[in-house]
Design a protein around this motif. Structure first.
Motif, PDB file in Angstrom:
ATOM      1  N   ALA A 198       0.836  -1.202   0.000  1.00 17.63           N
ATOM      2  CA  ALA A 198       0.000   0.000   0.000  1.00 17.63           C
ATOM      3  C   ALA A 198       0.869   1.249   0.000  1.00 17.63           C
ATOM      4  O   ALA A 198       0.580   2.231  -0.704  1.00 17.63           O
ATOM      5  CB  ALA A 198      -0.925  -0.012   1.217  1.00 17.63           C
ATOM      6  N   ASP A 199       1.939   1.224   0.774  1.00  8.31           N
ATOM      7  CA  ASP A 199       2.873   2.352   0.800  1.00  8.31           C
ATOM      8  C   ASP A 199       3.505   2.559  -0.571  1.00  8.31           C
ATOM      9  O   ASP A 199       3.697   3.698  -1.020  1.00  8.31           O
ATOM     10  CB  ASP A 199       3.943   2.086   1.858  1.00  8.31           C
ATOM     11  CG  ASP A 199       4.911   3.240   2.023  1.00  8.31           C
ATOM     12  OD1 ASP A 199       4.453   4.394   2.154  1.00  8.31           O
ATOM     13  OD2 ASP A 199       6.126   2.998   2.009  1.00  8.31           O
ATOM     14  N   LYS A 200       3.803   1.472  -1.264  1.00  3.86           N
ATOM     15  CA  LYS A 200       4.373   1.570  -2.608  1.00  3.86           C
ATOM     16  C   LYS A 200       3.370   2.194  -3.581  1.00  3.86           C
ATOM     17  O   LYS A 200       3.756   2.937  -4.492  1.00  3.86           O
ATOM     18  CB  LYS A 200       4.795   0.186  -3.100  1.00  3.86           C
ATOM     19  CG  LYS A 200       5.557   0.195  -4.429  1.00  3.86           C
ATOM     20  CD  LYS A 200       6.050  -1.189  -4.798  1.00  3.86           C
ATOM     21  CE  LYS A 200       6.890  -1.160  -6.084  1.00  3.86           C
ATOM     22  NZ  LYS A 200       6.132  -0.661  -7.244  1.00  3.86           N
ATOM     23  N   GLN A 201       2.088   1.920  -3.372  1.00  6.76           N
ATOM     24  CA  GLN A 201       1.061   2.558  -4.201  1.00  6.76           C
ATOM     25  C   GLN A 201       1.154   4.075  -4.099  1.00  6.76           C
ATOM     26  O   GLN A 201       0.987   4.787  -5.090  1.00  6.76           O
ATOM     27  CB  GLN A 201      -0.335   2.108  -3.757  1.00  6.76           C
ATOM     28  CG  GLN A 201      -0.791   0.789  -4.310  1.00  6.76           C
ATOM     29  CD  GLN A 201      -1.103   0.855  -5.798  1.00  6.76           C
ATOM     30  OE1 GLN A 201      -1.466   1.892  -6.327  1.00  6.76           O
ATOM     31  NE2 GLN A 201      -0.931  -0.265  -6.476  1.00  6.76           N
ATOM     32  N   ALA A 202       1.408   4.554  -2.885  1.00  9.56           N
ATOM     33  CA  ALA A 202       1.535   5.998  -2.688  1.00  9.56           C
ATOM     34  C   ALA A 202       2.717   6.546  -3.479  1.00  9.56           C
ATOM     35  O   ALA A 202       2.612   7.588  -4.146  1.00  9.56           O
ATOM     36  CB  ALA A 202       1.689   6.312  -1.199  1.00  9.56           C
ATOM     37  N   ASP A 203       3.845   5.853  -3.425  1.00 11.37           N
ATOM     38  CA  ASP A 203       5.020   6.285  -4.189  1.00 11.37           C
ATOM     39  C   ASP A 203       4.744   6.231  -5.686  1.00 11.37           C
ATOM     40  O   ASP A 203       5.063   7.172  -6.424  1.00 11.37           O
ATOM     41  CB  ASP A 203       6.224   5.397  -3.857  1.00 11.37           C
ATOM     42  CG  ASP A 203       6.762   5.636  -2.463  1.00 11.37           C
ATOM     43  OD1 ASP A 203       6.488   6.716  -1.903  1.00 11.37           O
ATOM     44  OD2 ASP A 203       7.435   4.740  -1.930  1.00 11.37           O
ATOM     45  N   ASP A 204       4.150   5.128  -6.134  1.00 17.00           N
ATOM     46  CA  ASP A 204       3.897   4.951  -7.565  1.00 17.00           C
ATOM     47  C   ASP A 204       2.926   5.988  -8.117  1.00 17.00           C
ATOM     48  O   ASP A 204       2.944   6.294  -9.310  1.00 17.00           O
ATOM     49  CB  ASP A 204       3.347   3.545  -7.837  1.00 17.00           C
ATOM     50  CG  ASP A 204       4.375   2.449  -7.592  1.00 17.00           C
ATOM     51  OD1 ASP A 204       5.572   2.779  -7.460  1.00 17.00           O
ATOM     52  OD2 ASP A 204       3.980   1.271  -7.514  1.00 17.00           O
ATOM     53  N   ASN A 205       2.053   6.515  -7.241  1.00 17.29           N
ATOM     54  CA  ASN A 205       1.061   7.488  -7.687  1.00 17.29           C
ATOM     55  C   ASN A 205       1.419   8.926  -7.315  1.00 17.29           C
ATOM     56  O   ASN A 205       0.567   9.814  -7.365  1.00 17.29           O
ATOM     57  CB  ASN A 205      -0.315   7.125  -7.124  1.00 17.29           C
ATOM     58  CG  ASN A 205      -0.929   5.932  -7.841  1.00 17.29           C
ATOM     59  OD1 ASN A 205      -1.563   6.091  -8.882  1.00 17.29           O
ATOM     60  ND2 ASN A 205      -0.720   4.734  -7.302  1.00 17.29           N
ATOM     61  N   GLY A 206       2.685   9.121  -6.955  1.00 18.73           N
ATOM     62  CA  GLY A 206       3.203  10.477  -6.789  1.00 18.73           C
ATOM     63  C   GLY A 206       2.789  11.212  -5.537  1.00 18.73           C
ATOM     64  O   GLY A 206       2.896  12.441  -5.470  1.00 18.73           O
ATOM     65  N   ARG A 231       0.507   7.320   9.524  1.00 13.78           N
ATOM     66  CA  ARG A 231       0.103   6.393  10.585  1.00 13.78           C
ATOM     67  C   ARG A 231      -0.132   7.120  11.902  1.00 13.78           C
ATOM     68  O   ARG A 231       0.239   8.277  12.072  1.00 13.78           O
ATOM     69  CB  ARG A 231       1.153   5.288  10.751  1.00 13.78           C
ATOM     70  CG  ARG A 231       1.237   4.354   9.560  1.00 13.78           C
ATOM     71  CD  ARG A 231       2.289   3.271   9.722  1.00 13.78           C
ATOM     72  NE  ARG A 231       2.007   2.374  10.838  1.00 13.78           N
ATOM     73  CZ  ARG A 231       2.728   1.313  11.138  1.00 13.78           C
ATOM     74  NH1 ARG A 231       3.796   1.006  10.399  1.00 13.78           N
ATOM     75  NH2 ARG A 231       2.418   0.538  12.165  1.00 13.78           N
ATOM     76  N   ASP A 232      -0.728   6.411  12.834  1.00 15.62           N
ATOM     77  CA  ASP A 232      -1.136   6.979  14.113  1.00 15.62           C
ATOM     78  C   ASP A 232      -0.605   6.089  15.233  1.00 15.62           C
ATOM     79  O   ASP A 232      -0.856   4.878  15.240  1.00 15.62           O
ATOM     80  CB  ASP A 232      -2.669   7.034  14.147  1.00 15.62           C
ATOM     81  CG  ASP A 232      -3.219   7.909  15.270  1.00 15.62           C
ATOM     82  OD1 ASP A 232      -2.439   8.308  16.151  1.00 15.62           O
ATOM     83  OD2 ASP A 232      -4.434   8.178  15.267  1.00 15.62           O
ATOM     84  N   LEU A 233       0.132   6.676  16.160  1.00 12.17           N
ATOM     85  CA  LEU A 233       0.682   5.942  17.300  1.00 12.17           C
ATOM     86  C   LEU A 233      -0.171   6.202  18.531  1.00 12.17           C
ATOM     87  O   LEU A 233      -0.253   7.338  19.014  1.00 12.17           O
ATOM     88  CB  LEU A 233       2.133   6.365  17.568  1.00 12.17           C
ATOM     89  CG  LEU A 233       2.812   5.760  18.798  1.00 12.17           C
ATOM     90  CD1 LEU A 233       2.886   4.246  18.698  1.00 12.17           C
ATOM     91  CD2 LEU A 233       4.208   6.347  18.983  1.00 12.17           C
ATOM     92  N   ALA A 234      -0.827   5.160  19.043  1.00  8.51           N
ATOM     93  CA  ALA A 234      -1.675   5.291  20.227  1.00  8.51           C
ATOM     94  C   ALA A 234      -0.829   5.631  21.451  1.00  8.51           C
ATOM     95  O   ALA A 234       0.376   5.360  21.506  1.00  8.51           O
ATOM     96  CB  ALA A 234      -2.459   3.999  20.465  1.00  8.51           C
ATOM     97  N   VAL A 235      -1.489   6.191  22.471  1.00  4.17           N
ATOM     98  CA  VAL A 235      -0.764   6.669  23.641  1.00  4.17           C
ATOM     99  C   VAL A 235      -0.341   5.539  24.575  1.00  4.17           C
ATOM    100  O   VAL A 235       0.566   5.705  25.395  1.00  4.17           O
ATOM    101  CB  VAL A 235      -1.604   7.716  24.401  1.00  4.17           C
ATOM    102  CG1 VAL A 235      -2.782   7.065  25.097  1.00  4.17           C
ATOM    103  CG2 VAL A 235      -0.756   8.502  25.393  1.00  4.17           C
ATOM    104  N   GLN A 283       7.495   2.553   9.875  1.00  2.00           N
ATOM    105  CA  GLN A 283       7.654   1.643   8.742  1.00  2.00           C
ATOM    106  C   GLN A 283       6.515   1.869   7.752  1.00  2.00           C
ATOM    107  O   GLN A 283       5.370   2.062   8.139  1.00  2.00           O
ATOM    108  CB  GLN A 283       7.623   0.185   9.213  1.00  2.00           C
ATOM    109  CG  GLN A 283       8.661  -0.189  10.238  1.00  2.00           C
ATOM    110  CD  GLN A 283      10.065  -0.297   9.659  1.00  2.00           C
ATOM    111  OE1 GLN A 283      10.231  -0.505   8.473  1.00  2.00           O
ATOM    112  NE2 GLN A 283      11.061  -0.153  10.513  1.00  2.00           N
ATOM    113  N   SER A 284       6.825   1.801   6.462  1.00  2.00           N
ATOM    114  CA  SER A 284       5.811   1.841   5.395  1.00  2.00           C
ATOM    115  C   SER A 284       4.885   3.045   5.513  1.00  2.00           C
ATOM    116  O   SER A 284       3.652   2.930   5.422  1.00  2.00           O
ATOM    117  CB  SER A 284       4.978   0.549   5.401  1.00  2.00           C
ATOM    118  OG  SER A 284       5.802  -0.573   5.167  1.00  2.00           O
ATOM    119  N   CYS A 285       5.453   4.211   5.735  1.00  2.40           N
ATOM    120  CA  CYS A 285       4.639   5.434   5.779  1.00  2.40           C
ATOM    121  C   CYS A 285       5.529   6.640   5.555  1.00  2.40           C
ATOM    122  O   CYS A 285       6.754   6.536   5.577  1.00  2.40           O
ATOM    123  CB  CYS A 285       3.894   5.559   7.106  1.00  2.40           C
ATOM    124  SG  CYS A 285       4.948   5.883   8.544  1.00  2.40           S
ATOM    125  N   GLY A 286       4.890   7.793   5.352  1.00  2.00           N
ATOM    126  CA  GLY A 286       5.635   9.032   5.162  1.00  2.00           C
ATOM    127  C   GLY A 286       5.419  10.031   6.276  1.00  2.00           C
ATOM    128  O   GLY A 286       6.033  11.101   6.291  1.00  2.00           O
TER     129      GLY A 286
END
Length: 733
Positions: free
Chosen positions: A398-406, A413-417, A480-483
């Motif tokens: 899914a992360d690669k989809q973001a790169d491939d689509n510019g 992502r969201d880190l819980a407390v 991991q796997s996010c921007g």
């Protein structure tokens, strides 16, 4: 008990006695509450002799170790270290050996007494002295080790040395002033023509691809942390079992190699399976029990096929799987063991919801009975390891989809407390958590009664003694796997509201954390993963922490409905800090339609969330005023058509008003704008109601339209176009 002794310990352990509440008024923490928080930290406050003994043991533990467990410096700062030795050894000569992360060894000879004496203590009938010494080395950013060695080369003590960047990573286009927008979604809410009754990683790939076509630069997710496969109705993404690993209910079973095999197809094409699947898909709320049962049933067959085909042979798949397991280390092994153990206990017909009610022999990960269980249930543990491996791969796709689509950022992502009381994370590291306390919040606008989230907090002293490894692992794994990474309740880096078990949330108190150290680690991991950082800084927030977060490159979180002047008027989004993410609503707030028609207040009344009718009446009055101020703002900036009325009593929610609010936000100065997919779909029901658990179907409500319908809708396409154009105009200003 000696009150002055308690107060000294309160100060030493970072328990705050006074604070400013959400309404700007001074507030005090009751002495009884402070004593209870010390008790949660392991201090026998009701037994003075035992307390003295523990304090003596803690002091000895600190003074008998020449070096601190860990030290965090920013790049370019002078490198000063503390060194503690018996007085008879301070005039001897030693070597400080600094080994960088890359393996370079830098040695410096020292004589402790040549440094600055800063402290003296008498421990175990001996005098100890503490000196500050300057090191000449200038190591790069990273995780290094400092060793103290005697003249004969014997290693006397070690310390982790963390050299961090001055601020978090920021993409070049953001740094140059580009403004962008994206969508925020709860992954489980997604409907599609192919999922199994819950949004999954393939839906995420589709959402990324289609929203990128519309001009979005990111897709924000709820926490996708590991929950409880054997207890699927424990579904809150903010009460996870482990924050390091993924929720495998989001796996797309059909995308795993081997799904097309004969045995699996026989299962999924059977009439009973198809009927259960159709029912799960048709429901307006996620049926976690049914979805989990369907997926696990199919996944076991997929695993058996994959295991026979690849994992029992010297295949490239097996080598990749083993590498993943090795890199995951004890944390991953522990989670898989916990899930297999909980499955076994559930099969025995008892309600073993978590480790606090496990049989005593299984109450901690490192017990002998657990080791025996691992050997006897190795295949089932391997199954859960396999699920984590597949989840990581699907998220990466899914992360690669973001790169491939510019997309400039892609997945956010969201880190819980924290983690829930019965979590695998606590089961594997009991020492780190104060299990007799819970994280929460004092009374504020969102929660007038205060909040208790049922999440045992990390003990900051133990975190320090563990050389910050747990927090390093958390930041690293969630980048991991996010921007981008959103830190939920970012105040946790500075302080957390602890509530003693059994007490009302109002009876809690703030406990402080080593904020500068934690921000340094966050900045280091941010650069390593090239992940932008957003800090959710809502609620009771000291102004100094906002400044500190800004200096550390953390983007603030600006919610339009909270950005009000003293006269009640709403600040223009054009005046928001550039280093921020702006939004209209959040998962803890009503949708735009719900806000406008006060549906959240109706729900709150039906759920008895308000202390009195007078409080509710005041909320209605304030809402009426806010809506009028909002209309004034939108008309004043030309963000809605002139034909929309100017008096709130005459204006209902409409598509034009909804879209006008969103475009109004897009004209603002924040680098990032996040919009809820629910508001695109003009939904009225909230995702979550703070202060409730079973009273409302939190974390279950699906979207009212499928992804395919949503992105083929000309109305949605037009809104996207307007948002993109408004962001371009904001970038040019």
């Amino acid at each position: 008990m000696n009150d002055s002794m308690i107060e000294k310990l309160v100060e030493l352990r970072g328990i705050e006695s006074n604070f400013i509440d959400a309404w700007g008024k001074p507030a005090q923490v009751e002495p009884a509450s402070k004593a209870k928080l010390l008790k949660a930290m392991g201090y026998p406050v009701e037994d003075e002799q035992a307390l003295h003994q523990k304090l003596d043991e803690d002091a000895a533990k600190a003074w008998l170790n020449p070096l601190d467990p860990v030290q965090v410096n920013r790049i370019g700062e002078p490198l000063l270290i503390a060194l503690r030795l018996p007085i008879e050894l301070v005039n001897d000569s030693y070597d400080i050996e600094l080994t960088t992360e890359e393996g370079e060894v830098i040695t410096q000879g020292i004589e402790p007494s040549s440094g600055e004496l800063i402290n003296v203590a008498h421990i175990q009938d001996g005098e100890f002295q503490e000196y500050i010494l300057a090191l000449s080395a200038e190591p790069p950013i990273g995780y290094h080790q400092v060793s103290l060695k005697a003249g004969d080369g014997e290693e006397l003590s070690t310390m982790r040395l963390i050299i961090a960047p001055k601020a978090c990573y920021k993409p070049d286009n953001i740094a140059k002033g580009e403004k962008m927008w994206g969508l925020s979604v709860q992954l489980y809410c997604l409907r599609s023509e192919r999922n199994w009754g819950i949004g999954d990683f393939s839906d995420l790939s589709y959402l990324i691809r289609e929203s990128a076509k519309q001009g979005a630069q990111f897709v924000g997710l709820n926490p996708i942390h590991a929950l409880y496969p054997s207890n699927p109705d424990a579904c809150s993404p903010y009460s996870p079992s482990s924050r390091r690993w993924l929720n495998t209910i989001y796996l797309d079973v059909t995308a795993i190699e081997g799904f097309e095999s004969k045995d699996i197809q026989a299962l999924v094409t059977s009439e009973s399976f198809k009927q259960r699947l159709a029912e799960a898909r048709a429901k307006d709320h996620v049926d976690y029990a049914t979805v989990s049962s369907l997926k696990l049933e199919a996944l076991r067959l997929v695993f058996e096929h994959y295991n026979q085909q690849y994992l029992k042979h010297n295949s490239k798949q097996n080598r990749a799987f083993k590498a993943f397991v090795k890199e995951g280390g004890e944390s991953l092994e522990m989670l898989a063991t916990y899930e297999a153990l909980q499955e076994m206990l559930k099969a025995e017909g008892k309600d073993f919801w978590g480790w606090p009610v496990f049989p005593a022999e299984y109450a901690e990960y490192h017990l002998d009975a657990v080791k025996k269980f691992k050997k006897s249930h190795a295949d089932n543990i391997k199954f859960y390891l396999f699920l984590q491996w597949q989840a990581a791969q699907q998220l990466a796709l899914a992360d690669k989809q973001a790169d491939d689509n510019g997309m400039s950022i892609g997945i956010y992502r969201d880190l819980a407390v924290g983690v829930s009381e019965g979590s695998a994370e606590i089961w594997g590291n009991r020492e780190l958590y104060a299990t007799d306390a819970s994280v929460g919040a004092p009374p504020d606008i969102l929660g007038p009664l205060g909040q208790n989230w049922g999440l045992p907090p990390m003990d900051p002293l133990v975190l320090y003694r563990q050389r910050y490894q747990p927090i390093i692992d958390l930041f690293s794994s969630n980048m991991q796997s996010c921007g981008a990474l959103r830190i939920d309740h970012v105040m946790a880096l500075l302080r957390l509201w602890w509530v003693y078990k059994g007490d009302n949330a109002k009876q809690g108190g703030y406990v402080y954390y080593p904020v500068d150290d934690l921000l340094g680690i966050l900045a280091l991991e941010s650069h390593r993963h090239q992940a932008l950082v957003i800090g959710e800084d809502l609620g009771t927030v000291p102004e100094e922490i906002r400044e500190k977060l800004a200096d550390n490159g953390v983007h603030s979180y600006r919610v339009f409905f909270f950005e009000q002047a003293k006269d009640g008027g709403f600040f223009s989004p054009a005046h928001y800090p550039e280093q921020s993410m702006a939004t209209l609503t959040t998962h803890d707030m009503p949708t735009l339609t719900g806000f406008w028609h006060c549906l959240d207040l109706e729900l709150g009344k039906s759920l008895n969330l308000y202390p009195s009718d007078e409080v509710l009446a005041e909320l209605y009055r304030t809402r009426h005023e806010n809506k009028q101020q909002l209309l004034d703002t939108l008309h004043g900036h030309g963000s809605i058509p002139q034909w929309i009325g100017r008096y709130v009593d005459e204006v209902g929610m409409s598509r034009e008003l909804n879209h006008g609010m969103q475009v109004h936000m897009a004209k603002g100065s924040s680098a990032l704008l996040s919009l809820q997919l629910e508001d695109w779909l003009e939904m009225d029901k909230p995702v979550n109601i703070p202060g409730t658990s079973s009273e409302y179907p939190n974390w279950r409500r699906k979207l009212n339209r499928s992804l395919e319908e949503t992105f083929s809708d000309p109305v949605i396409q037009d809104l996207s176009k307007r948002l993109t154009e408004a962001r371009k105009q904001a970038s040019a200003q």
